[in-house]
Scaffold this motif. Structure first.
Motif, PDB file in Angstrom:
ATOM      1  N   PRO A  89      37.979  43.948  40.601  1.00  0.00           N
ATOM      2  CA  PRO A  89      39.012  44.413  41.618  1.00  0.00           C
ATOM      3  C   PRO A  89      40.235  45.481  41.160  1.00  0.00           C
ATOM      4  O   PRO A  89      40.458  45.547  39.971  1.00  0.00           O
ATOM      5  CB  PRO A  89      39.653  42.859  41.922  1.00  0.00           C
ATOM      6  N   LYS A  90      40.601  46.127  42.093  1.00  0.00           N
ATOM      7  CA  LYS A  90      41.685  46.951  41.793  1.00  0.00           C
ATOM      8  C   LYS A  90      43.093  46.244  41.921  1.00  0.00           C
ATOM      9  O   LYS A  90      43.252  45.348  42.432  1.00  0.00           O
ATOM     10  CB  LYS A  90      41.617  48.079  43.145  1.00  0.00           C
ATOM     11  N   LYS A  92      45.939  47.160  43.047  1.00  0.00           N
ATOM     12  CA  LYS A  92      46.400  47.006  44.269  1.00  0.00           C
ATOM     13  C   LYS A  92      46.090  45.789  45.082  1.00  0.00           C
ATOM     14  O   LYS A  92      46.965  45.047  45.851  1.00  0.00           O
ATOM     15  CB  LYS A  92      46.567  48.445  45.003  1.00  0.00           C
ATOM     16  N   GLU A  93      44.756  45.500  45.101  1.00  0.00           N
ATOM     17  CA  GLU A  93      44.274  44.420  45.809  1.00  0.00           C
ATOM     18  C   GLU A  93      44.862  42.821  45.052  1.00  0.00           C
ATOM     19  O   GLU A  93      45.185  42.015  45.795  1.00  0.00           O
ATOM     20  CB  GLU A  93      42.836  44.176  45.576  1.00  0.00           C
ATOM     21  N   HIS A  96      48.252  42.693  46.234  1.00  0.00           N
ATOM     22  CA  HIS A  96      48.397  42.389  47.468  1.00  0.00           C
ATOM     23  C   HIS A  96      48.303  40.863  47.489  1.00  0.00           C
ATOM     24  O   HIS A  96      49.244  40.220  48.456  1.00  0.00           O
ATOM     25  CB  HIS A  96      47.418  42.979  48.377  1.00  0.00           C
ATOM     26  N   ASP A 130      40.649  40.742  47.391  1.00  0.00           N
ATOM     27  CA  ASP A 130      39.918  41.983  47.513  1.00  0.00           C
ATOM     28  C   ASP A 130      38.456  41.847  48.102  1.00  0.00           C
ATOM     29  O   ASP A 130      37.428  42.104  47.677  1.00  0.00           O
ATOM     30  CB  ASP A 130      39.592  42.175  45.730  1.00  0.00           C
TER      31      ASP A 130
END
Length: 182
Positions: A89-90, A92-93, A96, A130
């Motif tokens: 997972p990135k 940013k995810e 979030h 994600d």
């Protein structure tokens, strides 16, 4: 909080997890393990063997205290690497999800609030992280080592919270590795 010492960021880690929050609706893993056919656990098993050292990442946990979401990301990595192609997972995810759980404002560049594990698990089940949702989660019996080993082997891991000794902060800042003090 961070303080800079000779150009290297030294972490001021919060000490451990929040207290356990009981929820009578939480499944008991013992109910499901008793339904499994009797089997012998292997002496060793590594669900994350396909993940090369250095690929795990802290998922932002060392800066904003989002260990519950970082843990979810690591589970996603383990499960996807074991059943197909590794998905990491990135950040940013993960951010979030953490923001969705806590209301954290990433523009402040501050450490975020701690999150109870149950709150993060409920969010993950309902909203996904994600693009990955869990179907359910279950509570283990406290101090039941055999149940812990069975859970890890059958389900690919165990989402736990723990309090590390103060020595862990110093060890991490010096070597990026933890060892049990003798």
């Amino acid at each position: 909080m961070k303080q800079k010492i000779t150009g290297v960021a030294k972490l001021k880690l919060k000490s451990g997890k929040l207290p356990y929050v009981p929820d009578a609706r939480t499944f008991e893993v013992a109910t499901y393990l008793h339904q499994e056919k009797s089997f012998e656990l292997p002496a060793e098993y590594n669900w994350g063997i396909k993940i090369k050292p250095g690929r795990w990442g802290d998922m932002g946990n060392l800066k904003i205290n989002n260990c519950t979401c970082a843990t979810a990301a690591h589970f996603i990595m383990v499960w996807t690497s074991s059943t197909g192609k590794l998905h990491k997972p990135k950040f940013k995810e993960i951010l979030h999800a953490y923001t969705g759980i806590t209301g954290f404002n990433p523009k402040t560049d501050a450490e975020g609030p701690s999150v109870e594990a149950i709150k993060a698990l409920k969010y993950w089940r309902k909203n996904g992280i994600d693009g990955f949702k869990i179907i359910a989660f279950a509570k283990l019996e406290e101090k039941n080592r055999e149940q812990l080993k069975q859970t890890i082997y059958l389900y690919g891991g165990c989402y736990i919270g723990l309090n590390l000794p103060k020595s862990a902060e110093k060890q991490y800042n010096e070597s990026k590795k933890w060892a049990v003090p003798r």
